[in-house]
Design an enzyme around this catalytic site. Sequence first.
Site, PDB file in Angstrom:
ATOM      1  N   HIS A   1      45.236  26.095 115.270  1.00  0.00           N
ATOM      2  CA  HIS A   1      46.543  25.575 115.665  1.00  0.00           C
ATOM      3  C   HIS A   1      47.643  26.627 115.706  1.00  0.00           C
ATOM      4  O   HIS A   1      48.812  26.294 115.903  1.00  0.00           O
ATOM      5  CB  HIS A   1      46.955  24.426 114.743  1.00  0.00           C
ATOM      6  CG  HIS A   1      46.241  23.146 115.060  1.00  0.00           C
ATOM      7  ND1 HIS A   1      46.343  22.019 114.298  1.00  0.00           N
ATOM      8  CD2 HIS A   1      45.410  22.831 116.080  1.00  0.00           C
ATOM      9  CE1 HIS A   1      45.608  21.056 114.829  1.00  0.00           C
ATOM     10  NE2 HIS A   1      45.023  21.522 115.911  1.00  0.00           N
TER      11      HIS A   1
ATOM     12  N   GLY B   1      35.920  23.714 118.460  1.00  0.00           N
ATOM     13  CA  GLY B   1      36.326  23.110 117.193  1.00  0.00           C
ATOM     14  C   GLY B   1      35.480  21.893 116.880  1.00  0.00           C
ATOM     15  O   GLY B   1      35.839  20.759 117.194  1.00  0.00           O
TER      16      GLY B   1
ATOM     17  N   GLY C   1      36.477  27.729 109.568  1.00  0.00           N
ATOM     18  CA  GLY C   1      37.690  26.960 109.286  1.00  0.00           C
ATOM     19  C   GLY C   1      38.922  27.539 109.952  1.00  0.00           C
ATOM     20  O   GLY C   1      38.986  28.732 110.276  1.00  0.00           O
TER      21      GLY C   1
ATOM     22  N   ASP D   1      45.768  16.912 119.077  1.00  0.00           N
ATOM     23  CA  ASP D   1      46.959  17.241 118.281  1.00  0.00           C
ATOM     24  C   ASP D   1      48.169  17.624 119.139  1.00  0.00           C
ATOM     25  O   ASP D   1      48.919  18.547 118.807  1.00  0.00           O
ATOM     26  CB  ASP D   1      46.642  18.345 117.249  1.00  0.00           C
ATOM     27  CG  ASP D   1      45.470  17.974 116.353  1.00  0.00           C
ATOM     28  OD1 ASP D   1      45.556  16.948 115.666  1.00  0.00           O
ATOM     29  OD2 ASP D   1      44.454  18.698 116.362  1.00  0.00           O
TER      30      ASP D   1
END
Length: 214
Positions: A148, A50, A79, A174
Amino acid sequence: MLPIANNSLSSMTLPIDINGVKGFLDEQEGAALYHHAVAAAKMGPILEVGSYCGKSSVYLGTACKLQQNILFAVDHHRGSEEHQVGEEYHDPDLFDARFSKMDSFPQFRETLARANLEDVVVPIVASSALAARHWSTPLALVFIDGGHSMEAALTDYRSWAGHVMRGGLLVIHDVFPNPADGGRPPHEIWKLAQQSGLFEALPLVKSLGILRRL
Ligand code: SAH
Ligand code: MG
């Protein structure tokens, strides 16, 4: 592991103004990533999943350069879910109309060139699973900051955690212990790593989960 002294935090010098790079890494998280990477890159190469426009790559790549090591930067550059058209984090500047697809690779290349990191970073433009398929190089630090969804996070964990060398680090972005702060999958793989018995968790730096391979 000793806590990072303030004076060593302030000793970080990045080659470009990091605020000019699009991305999702907080400065405090970036500094922690950099300092762990400086120590890790003495032992072996670093890999991130990423890269987006290269914000984390500048922190990690600069640390690698200092130790004359290298960074593998894995991203299909299409993306994540949240970057697609109509989604919360869509950026029209990163949309390639010819293919009707997201493409962050041109911006990523520009960041590497501006930061003088083209001799340090090996871009791997592929999905995490594909890049991992024949991987066998031990890694001193793996930074997971990809998709995610539960499937993406689990794939990243299963693909890369086993390549972290003893004494090396698995770092996950995250990680939100409180569900109100964000989605679960990065937190889930952070827990999985601890339950595996192979990693011990260091204190979180904001949403940066840092795990040391035992
Ligand atoms: N580390 C970056 C932010 C990464 S955003 C920063 O510091 O700003 C997440 C990135 O993960 C996106 O660029 C997306 O293309 C990539 N990604 C999502 N799922 C992926 C997968 N399965 N394989 C490879 N890259 C993936
Ligand atoms: Mg992130």
